[in-house]
Design a protein around this motif. Structure first.
Motif, mmCIF file in Angstrom:
data_model
loop_
_atom_site.group_PDB
_atom_site.id
_atom_site.type_symbol
_atom_site.label_atom_id
_atom_site.label_comp_id
_atom_site.label_asym_id
_atom_site.label_seq_id
_atom_site.Cartn_x
_atom_site.Cartn_y
_atom_site.Cartn_z
ATOM 1 N N LEU A 1 0.857 -1.185 0.000
ATOM 2 C CA LEU A 1 0.000 0.000 0.000
ATOM 3 C C LEU A 1 0.893 1.234 0.000
ATOM 4 O O LEU A 1 1.782 1.365 0.852
ATOM 5 C CB LEU A 1 -0.897 0.041 1.243
ATOM 6 N N THR B 1 -13.719 2.407 1.440
ATOM 7 C CA THR B 1 -13.097 2.010 0.174
ATOM 8 C C THR B 1 -13.291 0.499 -0.040
ATOM 9 O O THR B 1 -13.590 -0.224 0.905
ATOM 10 C CB THR B 1 -11.575 2.310 0.150
ATOM 11 N N THR C 1 -4.666 3.480 8.945
ATOM 12 C CA THR C 1 -4.719 2.297 8.096
ATOM 13 C C THR C 1 -4.188 1.083 8.849
ATOM 14 O O THR C 1 -4.777 -0.009 8.780
ATOM 15 C CB THR C 1 -3.909 2.525 6.802
ATOM 16 N N SER D 1 -7.079 3.822 4.916
ATOM 17 C CA SER D 1 -7.255 3.308 3.557
ATOM 18 C C SER D 1 -8.411 2.318 3.468
ATOM 19 O O SER D 1 -8.872 2.002 2.372
ATOM 20 C CB SER D 1 -5.967 2.621 3.087
ATOM 21 N N CYS E 1 -2.475 9.043 8.401
ATOM 22 C CA CYS E 1 -3.117 8.075 7.495
ATOM 23 C C CYS E 1 -2.488 6.688 7.554
ATOM 24 O O CYS E 1 -3.199 5.682 7.479
ATOM 25 C CB CYS E 1 -3.141 8.617 6.071
ATOM 26 N N MET F 1 -3.253 4.327 -2.527
ATOM 27 C CA MET F 1 -4.376 4.783 -1.708
ATOM 28 C C MET F 1 -4.249 6.308 -1.609
ATOM 29 O O MET F 1 -3.360 6.814 -0.918
ATOM 30 C CB MET F 1 -4.329 4.129 -0.325
ATOM 31 N N ILE G 1 0.473 4.977 0.547
ATOM 32 C CA ILE G 1 -0.562 5.821 1.141
ATOM 33 C C ILE G 1 -0.212 7.307 0.985
ATOM 34 O O ILE G 1 0.819 7.764 1.494
ATOM 35 C CB ILE G 1 -0.753 5.465 2.631
ATOM 36 N N LYS H 1 -9.556 7.687 -1.438
ATOM 37 C CA LYS H 1 -10.071 7.563 -0.074
ATOM 38 C C LYS H 1 -10.408 8.951 0.453
ATOM 39 O O LYS H 1 -9.779 9.933 0.084
ATOM 40 C CB LYS H 1 -9.078 6.839 0.833
#
Length: 185
Positions: free
Chosen positions: A6, A112, A140, A108, A136, A51, A8, A103
Motif C-alpha cells: 500500500l 473504500t 490504516t 485506507s 493516514c 491509496m 498511502i 479515499k
C-alpha cells in the motif's frame, strides 16, 4: 500473490516543497525506498495499491476542512504521485496488479473497496508505505490490524510532519499492534 503493498497518500500536496500540506524534505527522502518496493512487488507478482486522499474544494462538511488547509483537491496537480514514485506508476499504471483507490478518510480501509480487493486475492500480509506515519498510515494500520492482516512497515518508506509523530507511530505499530518494523539501512 501472497502480500500487497500500500502506497498511502504519496502525493504532490503532501510531499513537494510547495505542496498544500507538505511534510517536505522528510517525505521526499523516502521516494526511492517506495519506488523500489513498487518495482519489487510487481516483479514478484504481488499487487500494489495506491491509496490516495481525495477532497473537493470548499467541502466544509468534511471533518478535515476544520483541521487542515485545502489539499489533494480533485482534478489538481496536488493529487498526483510525487517524484520517483510517480515515474514508476506511469510506467506500470496499466499493469493489472496496480490499483488506484481514492479515499476520503485517514484510513485506507474506511469507505473504500480495499478490504474486498485484498480478500478476493486471499492476501493476508500488507506492507504500508507513504505519509503521514502518525495520521493516514497509523489509521490504516489500526484498521488493518482489526481486520486481521499481518502488517509490515519499513521505517525508511514512511514519514511525517514531525519526527516525534513519526517515532510515536512506529513505536505504536511495534509495541501496541505487534507489527514488524524493518529498515533498508
Amino acid at each position: 500473490m501472497d502480500k500487497a503493498l500500500l502506497i498511502i497518500d504519496y502525493s504532490y500536496d503532501f510531499v513537494a516543497d510547495d505542496g498544500r500540506l507538505t511534510c517536505g524534505k522528510p517525505g521526499q527522502a523516502i521516494q526511492q525506498a517506495i519506488a523500489c518496493k513498487f518495482e519489487v512487488y510487481l516483479a514478484e507478482d504481488n499487487p500494489v495499491f495506491i491509496m490516495m486522499d481525495l477532497h473537493d474544494l470548499n467541502d466544509m462538511a468534511h471533518p478535515e476542512s476544520k483541521l487542515f488547509p485545502p489539499h489533494n483537491i480533485r482534478g489538481t496537480e496536488g493529487r498526483e504521485l510525487y517524484g520517483a514514485v510517480k515515474e514508476v506508476y506511469d510506467q506500470h499504471k496499466d499493469n493489472p496488479l496496480v490499483f488506484w483507490i481514492d479515499k476520503r478518510r485517514y484510513s485506507s480501509f474506511a469507505g473504500t473497496p480495499l478490504h474486498q480487493y485484498l480478500s478476493e486475492r486471499q492476501i493476508k500480509i500488507i506492507e504500508l508505505t507513504g505519509v503521514c506515519t502518525d495520521i493516514c498510515v497509523l489509521h490504516t494500520a489500526v484498521d488493518g490490524y482489526n481486520l486481521g492482516y499481518t502488517i509490515l512497515v519499513d521505517r525508511d518508506a514512511v514519514q511525517s510532519f514531525s519526527q516525534e509523530g513519526h517515532e510515536f507511530a512506529l513505536s505504536h505499530f511495534e509495541h501496541s499492534l505487534g507489527m514488524t518494523i524493518t529498515s533498508q539501512s
